[in-house]
Design a protein around this motif. Structure first.
Motif, PDB file in Angstrom:
ATOM      1  N   GLU A 407      25.207  79.082 -39.481  1.00 28.92           N
ATOM      2  CA  GLU A 407      24.299  78.514 -38.723  1.00 28.92           C
ATOM      3  C   GLU A 407      23.204  79.378 -38.028  1.00 28.92           C
ATOM      4  N   ALA A 408      23.615  80.696 -37.614  1.00 25.64           N
ATOM      5  CA  ALA A 408      22.683  81.715 -37.012  1.00 25.64           C
ATOM      6  C   ALA A 408      21.803  82.175 -38.169  1.00 25.64           C
ATOM      7  N   PHE A 409      22.303  82.376 -39.338  1.00 23.79           N
ATOM      8  CA  PHE A 409      21.483  82.764 -40.456  1.00 23.79           C
ATOM      9  C   PHE A 409      20.260  81.771 -40.720  1.00 23.79           C
ATOM     10  N   GLU A 411      19.306  79.690 -38.408  1.00 26.20           N
ATOM     11  CA  GLU A 411      18.433  79.734 -37.098  1.00 26.20           C
ATOM     12  C   GLU A 411      17.319  80.949 -37.481  1.00 26.20           C
ATOM     13  N   GLN A 412      17.857  81.938 -38.027  1.00 26.35           N
ATOM     14  CA  GLN A 412      16.933  83.024 -38.284  1.00 26.35           C
ATOM     15  C   GLN A 412      15.773  82.607 -39.425  1.00 26.35           C
ATOM     16  N   ARG A 415      12.616  81.092 -38.009  1.00 31.11           N
ATOM     17  CA  ARG A 415      11.567  81.628 -37.667  1.00 31.11           C
ATOM     18  C   ARG A 415      10.216  81.490 -38.588  1.00 31.11           C
TER      19      ARG A 415
ATOM     20  N   THR B  86      23.576  79.050 -31.703  1.00 30.80           N
ATOM     21  CA  THR B  86      24.581  80.093 -32.102  1.00 30.80           C
ATOM     22  C   THR B  86      24.628  81.207 -30.864  1.00 30.80           C
ATOM     23  N   ILE B  88      24.479  84.186 -31.599  1.00 26.97           N
ATOM     24  CA  ILE B  88      23.680  85.278 -32.261  1.00 26.97           C
ATOM     25  C   ILE B  88      22.326  85.022 -31.988  1.00 26.97           C
ATOM     26  N   SER B  89      21.851  83.800 -32.044  1.00 25.52           N
ATOM     27  CA  SER B  89      20.133  83.528 -31.430  1.00 25.52           C
ATOM     28  C   SER B  89      20.188  83.726 -29.913  1.00 25.52           C
ATOM     29  N   ARG B 125      14.595  87.892 -34.782  1.00 22.96           N
ATOM     30  CA  ARG B 125      15.700  88.663 -35.329  1.00 22.96           C
ATOM     31  C   ARG B 125      15.346  88.858 -36.625  1.00 22.96           C
ATOM     32  N   PHE B 128      21.528  90.373 -38.938  1.00 21.99           N
ATOM     33  CA  PHE B 128      22.944  90.500 -37.773  1.00 21.99           C
ATOM     34  C   PHE B 128      24.171  90.597 -38.667  1.00 21.99           C
TER      35      PHE B 128
END
Lengths: 415, 269
Positions: A407-409, A411-412, A415, B86, B88-89, B125, B128
């Motif tokens: 999920e974080a990936f 979200e990245q 951008r 998340t 991380i964000s 970002r 990570f």
């Protein structure tokens, strides 16, 4: 940051799946019958072993790695792995091997639930490996060879190959030819070069079609996902060298091509496209597919599904072309060759991120352990993610951590 | 007013902020066995901590909260939030809030995992990493060591600062490290040097995740309660690491910022 839409567009079903289910059922029932009746003879073969030769010599061919994947996908692997650990097969080695050996020790197979009347894997008359996958396949076959008192023969492949040379081809081709006397003895059939040319031709036809199937995913949106691919590759794996495999992909390909023409994607809203390197996490295939779908992200291409594309097959030169096909394989190659390959895939499939699965018990299919993701990031300018898990042993997989990473990936990527 | 709730594996944290991004109150509690209950509790505690005008009730302040974003492992387990992100964000957003305009390498050491997050100078970002499926290098590692030594974790930071000696402790695996403790005790190492060695081990584990170049910022509950970790990490990388105010709350702060920023696009929730 705007809220990314997280609609749950259903993945579209592929109609040809019905045909595949029948083909797979026929495959296992045919093997079961042969093992029970003693003819035709049954050969066990590693996933990219010399199946064309075995079929040409009249064997029915069974692939334990496929059984390993079934143990993973049915989430029964973890019931069996400890049994193999207990007889000295470490939890750190291939969990296909440990789950398959463990299942055998317990006298069980998930095939029983899928196919009524089948109570065990088919007894081998000969086991034929190719270490192009890893050393474990040889150890795996030797265990069953001792168990069944059946001969274990094979090909010891090169590893870390940058450019495949004539010397490599010669070395492997000679080893394949050297299998013939044992296969003649076990099968009772005389080797016939024309029969081999025929199976190589069928394998070539299969691989050309399978490649076209996978390449439909270059379309935006893609009509297929990696998770679909891991299912549809079944005939390319277990029926390579047969007319049935060719027929299957002749049925599947037009369905996908039609979707491409209609711009009908596998996901309703394909916002991101990723490449998957490494093994599937078989026990989490559905969850992974649903997670990526909920993130409007399609894993459109993979090293794994592409590993059953063999451009080199040539019926005019069967032994040498088999040797070349089995050695040009991604898993056999050096990191330089692998990186060049992934670069070409990233461009062809228009992906914006690479996911590496670090599969705990499968070092040969975990390409993130020698700095490759970092080198590719620098070279291609696209981000990567490493997901820690395993092909079959779910003790090595942390669901929440993996989900958060993915999920974080995404979200990245938003951008 | 906007809220951010960080439902971590060990602790739940909440930050409430005004429309200008100014923190109005915060609260933390143990997560325990229920993410939903922890969210309710920490949210209520943060509201209770808000300044009240004469005659105003906390319930009235609750109604002023326009949007809540949840983060952390339990982010999907609370009905209080209309948005999720998340951790991380959210760590990235929360940390960039304190160090605007700087490219950062954020090291977030939490109860269950450790993350390294890279931001460019615009706060975007770029990369990570998370630790593998292992507690070494996390708060859980410290808890296990405290249990083994039968010394309250709250004493660790003070005791580690009383010595410059550190007993060698493996950073590979929490279970292996625990057995090493027994060996260190047997060979007569002082408790203080063992505890300092435990922190050094944790820092080494973090170091394995990333080269940690550029400006490094340290966040999370571990540094909030054990500031010695910032000193040891600074010594390890050869320059001073940045620690934002209230490093345990940067995730919740980032979540509140998500809620605030979403207001324009979504309107009051």
């Amino acid at each position: 940051m705007p809220e990314a839409p997280r609609d749950k567009g259903a993945r579209k079903k592929i109609v040809a799946v019905g045909l595949m289910k029948k083909l797979m059922a026929d495959h296992f029932y045919e093997l079961d019958k042969a093992a029970k009746e003693g003819r035709p003879k049954v050969a066990w073969c590693t996933s990219v072993g010399p199946a064309e030769l075995l079929r040409a010599m009249g064997f029915l061919v069974y692939f334990p790695e496929n059984h390993g994947a079934v143990l993973g996908a049915t989430r029964t692997a973890n019931d069996y792995i400890p049994l193999a650990n207990a007889i000295g097969y470490s939890p750190d080695i291939c969990s296909y091997l440990t789950s398959d050996v463990g299942a055998f020790l317990k006298g069980e197979t998930p095939l029983s639930k899928a196919y009524e009347g089948i109570t065990s894997v088919p007894k081998p008359d000969v086991l034929v490996f190719n270490t192009n996958q890893c050393r474990e396949v040889q150890d795996w076959f030797l265990w069953f060879g001792r168990r069944f008192k059946a001969p274990v023969i094979g090909v010891n492949s090169y590893r870390g190959v940058k450019d495949v040379t004539e010397a490599h081809v010669e070395g492997v081709a000679k080893q394949i030819e050297a299998l013939v006397p044992t296969l003649e003895k076990v099968s009772g059939n005389k080797f016939d070069i024309d029969a081999l040319r025929k199976t190589v031709a069928l394998s070539l036809e299969t691989t050309v079609l399978w490649k076209k199937v996978l390449e439909t995913a270059a379309a935006v949106p893609s009509p297929i996902t990696f998770f679909d691919g891991t299912i549809h590759m079944g005939p390319a794996v277990v029926l390579r060298g047969t007319q049935q495999a060719v027929d299957y992909y002749k049925a599947l390909l037009p369905e996908l091509e039609q979707r491409v023409a209609e711009k009908s994607g596998a996901l309703e809203n394909e916002r991101h496209r990723l490449y998957w390197d490494g093994m599937p996490i078989w026990g989490k295939l559905r969850e992974m597919a649903e997670l990526f779908q909920s993130l409007n992200t399609n894993v459109v291409a993979s090293t794994y599904c592409n590993s059953w594309i063999f451009d080199a097959f040539n019926p005019k030169d069967p032994f040498r072309s088999m040797a070349r096909a089995y050695t040009e394989l991604f898993i056999v190659r050096s990191d330089e060759a692998k990186e060049a390959y992934i670069e070409s895939m990233v461009k062809k499939f228009k992906v914006t991120g690479i996911l590496f699965h670090d599969s705990k018990t499968c070092p040969n299919n975990s390409n993130c352990r020698h700095g490759m993701p970092q080198r590719l990031k620098e070279r291609l300018g696209i981000p990567f993610l490493v997901v820690y898990g395993d092909l079959n042993d779910l003790r090595c997989y942390s669901e929440e951590q993996a989900k958060t990473s993915i999920e974080a990936f995404v979200e990245q990527l938003e951008r | 007013m906007f809220g951010g709730i960080d439902l971590g594996a060990a602790n739940a944290k909440c930050v409430l902020m005004d429309a200008n991004g100014v923190t109005l109150s915060k609260a933390a509690c143990k997560t325990g066995a229920s993410f939903a209950s922890a969210a309710e509790r920490v949210f209520a505690d943060a509201i209770a901590a808000l300044a009240l005008s004469p005659g105003e009730a906390a319930g009235q302040r609750r109604a002023e909260i326009e949007a809540v974003c949840s983060t952390g492992y339990g982010r999907a387990s609370t009905g209080l939030a209309s948005l999720t992100r998340t951790e991380i964000s959210c760590q990235a957003l929360g940390c960039a809030h304190y160090f605007p305009g700087r490219a950062l390498t954020i090291v977030d050491i939490g109860g269950q995992d450790t993350k390294v997050i890279r931001l460019d100078s615009t706060g975007a970002r770029t990369d990570f990493r998370m630790n593998r499926k292992c507690a070494a290098g996390t708060g859980a590692f410290l808890e296990e060591m405290a249990h083994r030594l039968d010394i309250p974790l709250a004493e660790f930071d003070r005791m580690a600062r009383t010595t410059s000696a550190s007993a060698p402790i493996s950073s590979f695996c929490t279970v292996f490290a625990a057995t090493e403790l027994i060996a260190r005790i047997r060979t007569g190492e002082s408790k203080e040097s063992i505890i300092r060695g435990i922190f050094v081990s944790l820092v080494k584990r973090v170091r394995e995740l990333d080269p940690l170049d550029g400006d490094v910022a340290l966040t999370g509950g571990v540094v909030a309660y054990h500031a010695v970790v910032a000193d040891l990490l600074s010594a390890e990388i050869g320059r001073r690491v940045l620690v934002p105010p209230d490093p345990q709350f940067t995730g919740a702060l980032g979540a509140a910022l998500v809620a605030l920023k979403a207001r324009g696009a979504r309107g009051p929730e």
